[in-house]
Enzyme design. Structure first.
Site, PDB file in Angstrom:
ATOM      1  N   HIS A   1     120.107 -18.517 -13.330  1.00  0.00           N
ATOM      2  CA  HIS A   1     119.823 -19.108 -14.637  1.00  0.00           C
ATOM      3  C   HIS A   1     119.085 -20.437 -14.472  1.00  0.00           C
ATOM      4  O   HIS A   1     119.683 -21.462 -14.168  1.00  0.00           O
ATOM      5  CB  HIS A   1     121.118 -19.300 -15.437  1.00  0.00           C
TER       6      HIS A   1
ATOM      7  N   GLU B   1     118.019 -17.558 -20.841  1.00  0.00           N
ATOM      8  CA  GLU B   1     118.779 -16.316 -20.706  1.00  0.00           C
ATOM      9  C   GLU B   1     117.775 -15.193 -20.918  1.00  0.00           C
ATOM     10  O   GLU B   1     116.981 -15.234 -21.863  1.00  0.00           O
ATOM     11  CB  GLU B   1     119.893 -16.209 -21.754  1.00  0.00           C
TER      12      GLU B   1
ATOM     13  N   TRP C   1     122.217 -15.029 -28.929  1.00  0.00           N
ATOM     14  CA  TRP C   1     122.492 -13.608 -28.703  1.00  0.00           C
ATOM     15  C   TRP C   1     123.489 -13.089 -29.732  1.00  0.00           C
ATOM     16  O   TRP C   1     123.359 -11.962 -30.185  1.00  0.00           O
ATOM     17  CB  TRP C   1     122.943 -13.334 -27.267  1.00  0.00           C
TER      18      TRP C   1
ATOM     19  N   HIS D   1     128.479 -10.751 -16.666  1.00  0.00           N
ATOM     20  CA  HIS D   1     127.547  -9.974 -15.850  1.00  0.00           C
ATOM     21  C   HIS D   1     128.318  -8.995 -14.979  1.00  0.00           C
ATOM     22  O   HIS D   1     129.231  -9.414 -14.270  1.00  0.00           O
ATOM     23  CB  HIS D   1     126.750 -10.904 -14.930  1.00  0.00           C
TER      24      HIS D   1
ATOM     25  N   HIS E   1     117.903  -9.692 -15.975  1.00  0.00           N
ATOM     26  CA  HIS E   1     119.097  -9.248 -15.260  1.00  0.00           C
ATOM     27  C   HIS E   1     120.077  -8.589 -16.228  1.00  0.00           C
ATOM     28  O   HIS E   1     119.914  -8.659 -17.434  1.00  0.00           O
ATOM     29  CB  HIS E   1     119.754 -10.400 -14.488  1.00  0.00           C
TER      30      HIS E   1
ATOM     31  N   GLU F   1     118.171 -11.173 -20.596  1.00  0.00           N
ATOM     32  CA  GLU F   1     119.152 -10.163 -20.245  1.00  0.00           C
ATOM     33  C   GLU F   1     118.982  -8.839 -20.978  1.00  0.00           C
ATOM     34  O   GLU F   1     118.647  -8.820 -22.159  1.00  0.00           O
ATOM     35  CB  GLU F   1     120.560 -10.691 -20.568  1.00  0.00           C
TER      36      GLU F   1
ATOM     37  N   GLU G   1     138.739 -14.326 -18.588  1.00  0.00           N
ATOM     38  CA  GLU G   1     138.400 -15.399 -19.519  1.00  0.00           C
ATOM     39  C   GLU G   1     139.444 -15.605 -20.604  1.00  0.00           C
ATOM     40  O   GLU G   1     139.666 -16.727 -21.049  1.00  0.00           O
ATOM     41  CB  GLU G   1     137.045 -15.137 -20.198  1.00  0.00           C
TER      42      GLU G   1
ATOM     43  N   TYR H   1     117.659  -9.404 -24.880  1.00  0.00           N
ATOM     44  CA  TYR H   1     117.158 -10.608 -25.532  1.00  0.00           C
ATOM     45  C   TYR H   1     116.697 -11.619 -24.486  1.00  0.00           C
ATOM     46  O   TYR H   1     117.039 -11.527 -23.306  1.00  0.00           O
ATOM     47  CB  TYR H   1     118.236 -11.252 -26.419  1.00  0.00           C
TER      48      TYR H   1
ATOM     49  N   CYS I   1     131.441 -12.563 -22.825  1.00  0.00           N
ATOM     50  CA  CYS I   1     130.209 -12.031 -22.266  1.00  0.00           C
ATOM     51  C   CYS I   1     130.209 -12.316 -20.771  1.00  0.00           C
ATOM     52  O   CYS I   1     130.998 -13.125 -20.286  1.00  0.00           O
ATOM     53  CB  CYS I   1     128.971 -12.613 -22.951  1.00  0.00           C
TER      54      CYS I   1
END
Length: 188
Positions: A28, A117, A164, A72, A35, A119, A90, A107, A70
């Site tokens: 980032h 971002e 997003w 990865h 990604h 992604e 989280e 986005y 959110c």
């Protein structure tokens, strides 16, 4: 689970196919490559959605309100498995049900610091049965909200939430009535 500093993300080519991997801590930047990511909106049995405020120490969009979780997927990890993992890490939550809502969501956005971002970010819905116990390094605050209220916020004051989430809420709004009854009972 590896150290957060050693987490890797899946890089994608312009067609959205895996094309390598990179350290999350290094991907980032002002020129973030495309990604793989995911987003998830967790709902309780009353049809309320969990909205979270990103921790102030986050590299991108610190302190901004967004969806439930959110993240990865790690290389080789299924996106739905990554959703389950991040809900637990989280928010201390276990999903009782998960469904794919927006499989092809993607986005690109730039935050105030210039970090990008970029992604391909499938969007999931999850059913949870209790309040979260968030990791303070990830989540500063949380709130249960009515879905219709979030749709109004995204449409009328988009600067109050992550870019997003604004886009996802707009795309989810027309399909949510068909998806949500699968695993929640909405009370009037």
């Amino acid at each position: 689970m590896s150290s957060p500093a050693l987490e890797r993300v899946v890089l994608l080519d312009s067609s959205g196919r895996p094309a390598g991997e990179a350290l999350k801590s290094e991907v980032h930047t002002g020129e973030t490559p495309l990604h793989l990511a995911f987003s998830c909106y967790a709902f309780d049995a009353d049809g309320r959605v969990l909205f979270t405020r990103r921790a102030l120490g986050k590299r991108t969009w610190p302190g901004v309100w967004t969806g439930s979780v959110c993240g990865h997927p790690a290389p080789g990890e299924d996106s739905q498995e990554a959703v389950v993992r991040r809900l637990d890490q989280e928010l201390g939550l276990t999903a009782n049900a998960i469904t794919m809502a927006l499989p092809e969501f993607a986005y690109r956005a730039v935050d105030a610091s210039g970090v990008v971002e970029n992604e391909v970010c499938p969007v999931y819905l999850a059913r949870v049965d209790r309040d979260p116990t968030p990791d303070p390094d990830e989540v500063a605050e949380w709130q249960w909200a009515q879905w219709d209220d979030l749709v109004r916020v995204a449409a009328t004051t988009p600067w109050l939430i992550s870019p997003w989430a604004v886009l996802q809420i707009a795309e989810l709004a027309p399909v949510l009535p068909d998806l949500l009854p699968e695993f929640v009972t909405i009370c009037p």
